[in-house]
Design a protein around this motif. Structure first.
Motif, PDB file in Angstrom:
ATOM      1  N   GLY A 159       0.848  -1.129   0.116  1.00 40.32           N
ATOM      2  CA  GLY A 159       0.033  -0.158  -0.144  1.00 40.32           C
ATOM      3  C   GLY A 159       0.815   1.320  -0.116  1.00 40.32           C
ATOM      4  O   GLY A 159       0.317   2.266  -0.064  1.00 40.32           O
ATOM      5  N   ARG A 160       2.223   1.253  -0.060  1.00 37.30           N
ATOM      6  CA  ARG A 160       2.959   2.590   0.092  1.00 37.30           C
ATOM      7  C   ARG A 160       2.947   3.016  -1.449  1.00 37.30           C
ATOM      8  O   ARG A 160       3.062   2.483  -2.379  1.00 37.30           O
ATOM      9  N   GLU A 161       2.807   4.365  -1.356  1.00 36.92           N
ATOM     10  CA  GLU A 161       2.860   5.024  -2.548  1.00 36.92           C
ATOM     11  C   GLU A 161       4.303   5.498  -2.929  1.00 36.92           C
ATOM     12  O   GLU A 161       5.025   6.109  -2.114  1.00 36.92           O
ATOM     13  N   LEU A 162       4.840   5.061  -4.114  1.00 34.87           N
ATOM     14  CA  LEU A 162       6.214   5.319  -4.495  1.00 34.87           C
ATOM     15  C   LEU A 162       6.126   5.896  -5.783  1.00 34.87           C
ATOM     16  O   LEU A 162       5.480   5.996  -6.809  1.00 34.87           O
ATOM     17  N   ILE A 163       7.108   6.989  -6.174  1.00 33.85           N
ATOM     18  CA  ILE A 163       7.377   7.540  -7.606  1.00 33.85           C
ATOM     19  C   ILE A 163       8.498   6.870  -8.164  1.00 33.85           C
ATOM     20  O   ILE A 163       9.645   6.693  -7.214  1.00 33.85           O
ATOM     21  N   LEU A 164       8.312   6.230  -9.128  1.00 34.99           N
ATOM     22  CA  LEU A 164       9.635   5.551  -9.812  1.00 34.99           C
ATOM     23  C   LEU A 164      10.197   6.735 -11.081  1.00 34.99           C
ATOM     24  O   LEU A 164       9.402   6.821 -11.846  1.00 34.99           O
ATOM     25  N   GLY A 165      11.122   7.050 -10.769  1.00 37.97           N
ATOM     26  CA  GLY A 165      11.787   8.031 -11.757  1.00 37.97           C
ATOM     27  C   GLY A 165      12.727   7.164 -12.796  1.00 37.97           C
ATOM     28  O   GLY A 165      13.450   6.456 -12.137  1.00 37.97           O
ATOM     29  N   VAL A 166      12.745   7.373 -14.050  1.00 40.24           N
ATOM     30  CA  VAL A 166      13.336   6.737 -14.842  1.00 40.24           C
ATOM     31  C   VAL A 166      14.246   7.444 -15.731  1.00 40.24           C
ATOM     32  O   VAL A 166      13.374   8.510 -16.556  1.00 40.24           O
ATOM     33  N   THR A 167      15.386   7.653 -15.983  1.00 40.27           N
ATOM     34  CA  THR A 167      16.163   8.627 -16.657  1.00 40.27           C
ATOM     35  C   THR A 167      17.032   7.857 -17.957  1.00 40.27           C
ATOM     36  O   THR A 167      16.738   6.562 -17.943  1.00 40.27           O
ATOM     37  N   GLY A 168      17.217   8.578 -18.935  1.00 40.53           N
ATOM     38  CA  GLY A 168      17.836   8.165 -20.217  1.00 40.53           C
ATOM     39  C   GLY A 168      19.122   7.288 -20.160  1.00 40.53           C
ATOM     40  O   GLY A 168      20.105   7.847 -20.746  1.00 40.53           O
ATOM     41  N   SER A 169      19.184   6.024 -19.865  1.00 38.29           N
ATOM     42  CA  SER A 169      20.021   5.311 -19.972  1.00 38.29           C
ATOM     43  C   SER A 169      19.851   4.361 -20.671  1.00 38.29           C
ATOM     44  O   SER A 169      18.553   3.612 -20.674  1.00 38.29           O
ATOM     45  N   ALA A 200       8.264   7.292  -0.910  1.00 39.54           N
ATOM     46  CA  ALA A 200       9.723   7.264  -1.391  1.00 39.54           C
ATOM     47  C   ALA A 200       9.687   7.622  -2.763  1.00 39.54           C
ATOM     48  O   ALA A 200       8.860   7.194  -3.676  1.00 39.54           O
ATOM     49  N   VAL A 201      10.749   8.193  -3.272  1.00 36.70           N
ATOM     50  CA  VAL A 201      11.009   8.289  -4.542  1.00 36.70           C
ATOM     51  C   VAL A 201      12.141   7.353  -4.934  1.00 36.70           C
ATOM     52  O   VAL A 201      13.318   7.413  -4.178  1.00 36.70           O
ATOM     53  N   VAL A 202      11.921   6.590  -6.078  1.00 33.93           N
ATOM     54  CA  VAL A 202      13.076   5.827  -6.541  1.00 33.93           C
ATOM     55  C   VAL A 202      13.538   5.974  -8.049  1.00 33.93           C
ATOM     56  O   VAL A 202      12.932   6.237  -8.687  1.00 33.93           O
ATOM     57  N   ILE A 203      14.920   6.411  -8.176  1.00 31.79           N
ATOM     58  CA  ILE A 203      15.272   6.923  -9.519  1.00 31.79           C
ATOM     59  C   ILE A 203      16.013   5.674  -9.982  1.00 31.79           C
ATOM     60  O   ILE A 203      17.358   5.463  -9.415  1.00 31.79           O
ATOM     61  N   ALA A 204      15.568   4.941 -11.121  1.00 35.03           N
ATOM     62  CA  ALA A 204      16.228   3.901 -11.569  1.00 35.03           C
ATOM     63  C   ALA A 204      15.809   3.597 -13.091  1.00 35.03           C
ATOM     64  O   ALA A 204      15.031   3.458 -13.486  1.00 35.03           O
ATOM     65  N   ALA A 207      10.616  19.176  -4.394  1.00 35.06           N
ATOM     66  CA  ALA A 207       9.738  19.171  -3.591  1.00 35.06           C
ATOM     67  C   ALA A 207       9.400  17.921  -2.408  1.00 35.06           C
ATOM     68  O   ALA A 207       8.977  18.130  -1.511  1.00 35.06           O
ATOM     69  N   ALA A 208      10.154  16.829  -2.906  1.00 32.43           N
ATOM     70  CA  ALA A 208      10.017  15.742  -2.348  1.00 32.43           C
ATOM     71  C   ALA A 208      10.755  15.903  -0.664  1.00 32.43           C
ATOM     72  O   ALA A 208      11.833  16.469  -0.483  1.00 32.43           O
ATOM     73  N   ARG A 209       9.896  15.375   0.116  1.00 30.87           N
ATOM     74  CA  ARG A 209      10.372  15.377   1.842  1.00 30.87           C
ATOM     75  C   ARG A 209      10.831  13.944   2.026  1.00 30.87           C
ATOM     76  O   ARG A 209      10.991  13.621   3.173  1.00 30.87           O
ATOM     77  N   CYS A 210      10.398  12.949   1.150  1.00 33.37           N
ATOM     78  CA  CYS A 210      10.507  11.645   1.581  1.00 33.37           C
ATOM     79  C   CYS A 210      11.937  10.983   1.345  1.00 33.37           C
ATOM     80  O   CYS A 210      12.487  11.588   0.797  1.00 33.37           O
ATOM     81  N   PRO A 211      12.143   9.782   1.642  1.00 36.55           N
ATOM     82  CA  PRO A 211      13.650   9.147   1.343  1.00 36.55           C
ATOM     83  C   PRO A 211      13.514   8.833  -0.258  1.00 36.55           C
ATOM     84  O   PRO A 211      12.521   8.807  -0.869  1.00 36.55           O
ATOM     85  N   VAL A 212      14.838   9.150  -0.592  1.00 40.15           N
ATOM     86  CA  VAL A 212      14.825   9.164  -2.063  1.00 40.15           C
ATOM     87  C   VAL A 212      16.088   8.158  -2.232  1.00 40.15           C
ATOM     88  O   VAL A 212      17.294   8.135  -1.535  1.00 40.15           O
ATOM     89  N   VAL A 213      15.912   7.221  -3.131  1.00 36.50           N
ATOM     90  CA  VAL A 213      16.780   6.189  -3.478  1.00 36.50           C
ATOM     91  C   VAL A 213      17.247   6.336  -5.030  1.00 36.50           C
ATOM     92  O   VAL A 213      16.388   6.330  -5.636  1.00 36.50           O
ATOM     93  N   MET A 214      18.492   6.211  -5.269  1.00 31.96           N
ATOM     94  CA  MET A 214      18.995   6.645  -6.588  1.00 31.96           C
ATOM     95  C   MET A 214      19.974   5.329  -6.903  1.00 31.96           C
ATOM     96  O   MET A 214      20.665   4.904  -6.123  1.00 31.96           O
TER      97      MET A 214
END
Ligand code: CTP
Length: 408
Positions: A7-17, A86-90, A115-122
C-alpha cells in the motif's frame, strides 16, 4: 527483509540510460511487493522505453512533461511528492545525479525531487569511466551527505562493451534499498563515534611532504553510515578530496601528531572509535624551515610517529576500538598479531597488494578479526556497503560480549 511495501505510494523516476528497460522489471517487482507506483519518465528515458509499457504495468498515467499545458501533471508535482512514501530513480544517469546535487529543476522529475521530503533512493547506471569521474564522485558524495541513498552500481559488461562498475543494480537490491530507506536503522542513536580517515602529511620542508595513497573513502563511508544510523560522529581526517558528511563534526588535520591530539581530545566520551586513517609511520625529525634547494643527494632523518591507535586503546575505559590493517602478505597472521599488539577489539584487514580493492579504490574486500578469536571474510563490495557491515559487526560483537569492559 521482513518489511513490506504494502500500500505504499512510490514514485519511480526513470532517466535516459540504456538500462531504462530494466526499470520495467523493477516496476513489476515494486508492484509485486505491494507498492502503488507512479512512473515519471525523463525526456531521454522516453527514447529508450515508451510510456505505454509503464502505464500498463502501473495502471496509472505516466508523468512526463512539467510544461505540457495538456497534462494534468503540470501542476501535480508538489501534491505527488507530498503523497509519496519514497522516490526511486532507476536508472539514474550521471546527468540526473548532477542536477539533483545542484538542485536544478528543469523537468518533471527534477522538480519533483526538490519538492519531495520523503526518502530518495537512486540506482545509478552509466559507463564505468563516468562513474569514476571526479564530478560524479563529488555529486554522489553530496547526495549521500544529504541522506539520499545512492546505490553502488554493479560491475560487469556495459553497453560500451567494456567490463566495469556502472551496471544498474539488480531489481531485488533496489527493492531492498527502498525498504531500508522506509524503515531507517537508528541502532546507533545517541552513540558517540569517532572516525579517523585519509592519509597524514609529514612535512619535509614548507612545500614537500611524505604521505601515502589513502583516499579517505573508507573512513568517510563509515562516518556517514554511522551518522545516518543515529550516531553523533566526529570525523578526524587528513587531507582528502572528499566532502565530509554534513551531519558529522569535521576535524581536519595534516600530520600524525595533529591527528593524535584531535583523536585524544575527542575520544573521551566516545563509545566507538574507528581508526580508518592511514597514518604515516614516520615523520621528518626536523622539517626544513625553508625550501630545500639543489640537485644533490639528500638524506632525511626520519623518526617514528606515535601509534595513535595503541595509545587510544591503552587509555580507553570502555570504548569499542576498531583498527584497520593494511597488509601485503600473510594477511590473517599479521592482522591477528596487530590486533593483539595494539589491544583493540576489532581489526579490519585488507590486502593492499591488490590495486582493485582497499587503498585508493572504490571497492573493498576485508577480513574482520575480533579479539575473541572470531574472523569473518566479507565479500568484495563498494565501500559504503563495507561500512554498514563493519558497523553491524561492531554492534553484534558488543552485544555478544557485554562484559567486555571488565576484560580489558
Ligand atoms: N595507526 C595509528 N597510528 C600510527 C600508525 C597506525 O593509529 N602511527 C593505526 C591506523 O589508523 C590503523 C592501524 O593503526 O587503524 C594499523 O595501521 P598499519 O599501517 O596497518 O599498521 P602499523 O601499526 O603501521 O604496522 P606496520 O606498518 O608494521 O604494518
Amino acid at each position: 527483509m521482513s518489511a513490506t511495501l504494502d500500500g505504499r505510494e512510490l514514485i519511480l523516476g526513470v532517466t535516459g540510460s540504456i538500462a531504462a528497460y530494466k526499470a520495467v522489471y523493477l516496476l513489476r517487482e515494486l508492484t509485486r511487493a505491494g507498492a502503488r507506483v507512479s512512473v515519471c519518465l525523463s525526456e531521454h528515458a522516453r527514447e529508450f522505453v515508451g510510456p505505454l509499457t509503464f502505464r500498463t504495468l502501473s495502471g496509472r498515467p505516466v508523468l512526463t512533461d512539467l510544461f505540457d499545458p495538456q497534462s494534468d501533471a503540470a501542476v501535480e508535482h508538489v501534491a505527488l511528492a507530498e503523497r509519496a512514501a519514497a522516490v526511486v530513480i532507476a536508472p539514474a544517469t550521471a546527468n540526473l545525479l548532477a542536477k539533483a546535487a545542484a538542485g536544478i529543476a528543469d523537468d518533471f522529475l527534477t522538480t519533483l525531487l526538490l519538492a519531495a521530503r520523503c526518502p530518495v533512493v537512486m540506482a545509478p547506471a552509466m559507463d564505468g569511466g563516468m562513474w569514476q569521474h571526479p564530478a560524479v564522485v563529488d555529486n554522489v558524495a553530496t547526495l549521500r551527505g544529504r541522506g539520499v541513498t545512492v546505490l553502488e552500481p554493479d560491475t560487469g559488461a556495459l553497453a560500451s562493451g567494456l567490463s566495469a562498475r556502472g551496471r544498474l543494480p539488480e531489481a531485488d537490491v533496489i527493492v531492498d534499498a527502498v525498504l531500508a530507506a522506509l524503515t531507517p536503522q537508528r541502532d546507533l542513536a545517541g552513540e558517540r563515534v569517532v572516525v579517523t580517515a585519509g592519509p597524514t602529511r609529514e612535512p619535509i620542508d614548507p612545500v614537500r611532504y611524505i604521505s601515502n595513497r589513502s583516499s579517505g573513502r573508507m573512513g568517510y563511508a563509515l562516518a556517514s553510515a554511522a551518522a545516518r544510523r543515529g550516531a553523533h560522529v566526529t570525523l578526524v581526517s587528513g587531507p582528502t578530496a572528499l566532502t565530509p558528511p554534513p551531519a558529522a563534526t569535521f576535524v581536519p588535520v595534516q600530520t600524525a601528531e595533529e591527528m593524535r591530539e584531535a583523536v585524544l581530545q575527542h575520544t573521551g566520551a566516545a563509545g566507538i572509535v574507528i581508526k580508518a586513517a592511514a597514518v604515516a609511520d614516520y615523520r621528518v625529525r626536523r622539517p626544513a624551515e625553508q625550501k630545500i634547494k639543489g640537485k644533490r643527494d639528500l638524506t632525511l632523518d626520519l623518526t617514528p610517529n606515535p601509534d595513535i591507535l595503541a595509545e587510544v586503546a591503552a587509555r580507553s575505559t570502555g570504548a569499542f576500538i576498531v583498527g584497520f590493517a593494511a597488509e601485503t602478505n600473510d594477511v590473517v597472521a599479521n592482522a591477528r598479531a596487530k590486533l593483539e599488539a595494539k589491544g583493540i577489539d576489532l581489526l579490519v584487514a585488507n590486502d593492499v597488494s591488490r590495486r582493485d580493492i582497499g587503498f585508493d579504490a572504490e571497492d573493498n574486500e576485508v577480513l574482520l578479526i575480533d579479539r575473541w578469536g572470531g574472523s569473518r571474510a566479507l565479500p568484495r563490495m563498494g565501500k559504503p556497503a563495507v561500512a554498514e557491515a563493519i558497523l553491524d559487526a561492531i554492534l553484534a560483537l558488543r552485544a555478544a560480549h557485554p562484559a567486555r569492559k571488565a576484560v580489558r
